[in-house]
Design a protein around this motif. Sequence first.
Motif, PDB file in Angstrom:
ATOM      1  N   ARG A  24     -23.899  65.826  89.341  1.00  0.00           N
ATOM      2  CA  ARG A  24     -24.444  67.081  89.845  1.00  0.00           C
ATOM      3  C   ARG A  24     -25.694  66.798  90.669  1.00  0.00           C
ATOM      4  NH1 ARG A  24     -25.032  71.087  84.877  1.00  0.00           N
ATOM      5  NH2 ARG A  24     -25.907  69.222  83.933  1.00  0.00           N
ATOM      6  N   THR A  25     -25.846  67.529  91.745  1.00  0.00           N
ATOM      7  CA  THR A  25     -27.037  67.389  92.573  1.00  0.00           C
ATOM      8  C   THR A  25     -27.770  68.728  92.579  1.00  0.00           C
ATOM      9  OG1 THR A  25     -25.787  67.956  94.553  1.00  0.00           O
ATOM     10  CG2 THR A  25     -26.036  65.617  94.052  1.00  0.00           C
ATOM     11  N   TYR A  26     -29.064  68.647  92.686  1.00  0.00           N
ATOM     12  CA  TYR A  26     -29.911  69.826  92.679  1.00  0.00           C
ATOM     13  C   TYR A  26     -30.777  69.816  93.927  1.00  0.00           C
ATOM     14  CZ  TYR A  26     -28.566  69.672  87.776  1.00  0.00           C
ATOM     15  OH  TYR A  26     -27.854  69.619  86.615  1.00  0.00           O
ATOM     16  N   THR A  27     -30.988  70.980  94.501  1.00  0.00           N
ATOM     17  CA  THR A  27     -31.813  71.082  95.702  1.00  0.00           C
ATOM     18  C   THR A  27     -33.283  70.913  95.320  1.00  0.00           C
ATOM     19  OG1 THR A  27     -32.088  73.477  95.505  1.00  0.00           O
ATOM     20  CG2 THR A  27     -30.177  72.683  96.762  1.00  0.00           C
ATOM     21  N   PHE A  61     -34.637  74.115  93.870  1.00  0.00           N
ATOM     22  CA  PHE A  61     -34.263  74.337  92.477  1.00  0.00           C
ATOM     23  C   PHE A  61     -35.184  73.563  91.550  1.00  0.00           C
ATOM     24  CE2 PHE A  61     -31.927  73.141  88.648  1.00  0.00           C
ATOM     25  CZ  PHE A  61     -31.500  74.380  88.184  1.00  0.00           C
ATOM     26  N   LYS A  62     -35.451  72.312  91.900  1.00  0.00           N
ATOM     27  CA  LYS A  62     -36.302  71.469  91.066  1.00  0.00           C
ATOM     28  C   LYS A  62     -37.715  72.036  90.972  1.00  0.00           C
ATOM     29  CE  LYS A  62     -33.719  67.290  92.243  1.00  0.00           C
ATOM     30  NZ  LYS A  62     -33.785  65.982  92.907  1.00  0.00           N
ATOM     31  N   ALA A  88     -37.668  75.093  88.801  1.00  0.00           N
ATOM     32  CA  ALA A  88     -37.492  74.713  87.401  1.00  0.00           C
ATOM     33  C   ALA A  88     -38.820  74.242  86.805  1.00  0.00           C
ATOM     34  CB  ALA A  88     -36.441  73.618  87.288  1.00  0.00           C
ATOM     35  N   LEU A 139     -31.506  76.521  82.072  1.00  0.00           N
ATOM     36  CA  LEU A 139     -31.015  76.055  83.378  1.00  0.00           C
ATOM     37  C   LEU A 139     -29.791  75.150  83.261  1.00  0.00           C
ATOM     38  CD1 LEU A 139     -34.448  75.246  85.016  1.00  0.00           C
ATOM     39  CD2 LEU A 139     -32.955  77.169  85.552  1.00  0.00           C
ATOM     40  N   VAL A 156     -29.841  71.934  82.185  1.00  0.00           N
ATOM     41  CA  VAL A 156     -30.164  70.539  82.494  1.00  0.00           C
ATOM     42  C   VAL A 156     -30.761  69.902  81.243  1.00  0.00           C
ATOM     43  CG1 VAL A 156     -30.556  70.992  84.945  1.00  0.00           C
ATOM     44  CG2 VAL A 156     -32.486  71.069  83.375  1.00  0.00           C
ATOM     45  N   TRP A 213     -38.721  65.592  86.668  1.00  0.00           N
ATOM     46  CA  TRP A 213     -39.027  66.415  87.848  1.00  0.00           C
ATOM     47  C   TRP A 213     -40.486  66.859  87.812  1.00  0.00           C
ATOM     48  CZ3 TRP A 213     -34.277  70.208  87.512  1.00  0.00           C
ATOM     49  CH2 TRP A 213     -33.125  69.531  87.920  1.00  0.00           C
TER      50      TRP A 213
END
Length: 98
Positions: free
Chosen positions: A6-9, A12-13, A16, A34, A36, A44
């Motif tokens: 999975r990749t997160y923008t 988003f990070k 979060a 979330l 994760v 992050w």
Amino acid sequence: MARSRRTYTPEFKVEAVKLVTEKGYSVAEAARSLGVHETLLRSWKQALLDNGDQAFPGQGKLSPVEEELGRLRAENKRLLAERDILKKAAAFFAKEAT
């Protein structure tokens, strides 16, 4: 069959991490809501604290510091190879002269 990664923008990070730092959620609560892992959210948060705006450069993109480091390492490797060639040439011609 292997699970796809999975990749997160970066947005988003950042959002979060803001849940933890600004909204008062615990890392565990935010991670659970979330979907994760807590360790990922903590990394992050640490990356954002350490690097600020440059924390999440994107997939396959390097930060300016890492780009410069890569360029300098490549240049160092080239210069070492040139030096070794010149050493061997000097030794060869010194042997011929005697």
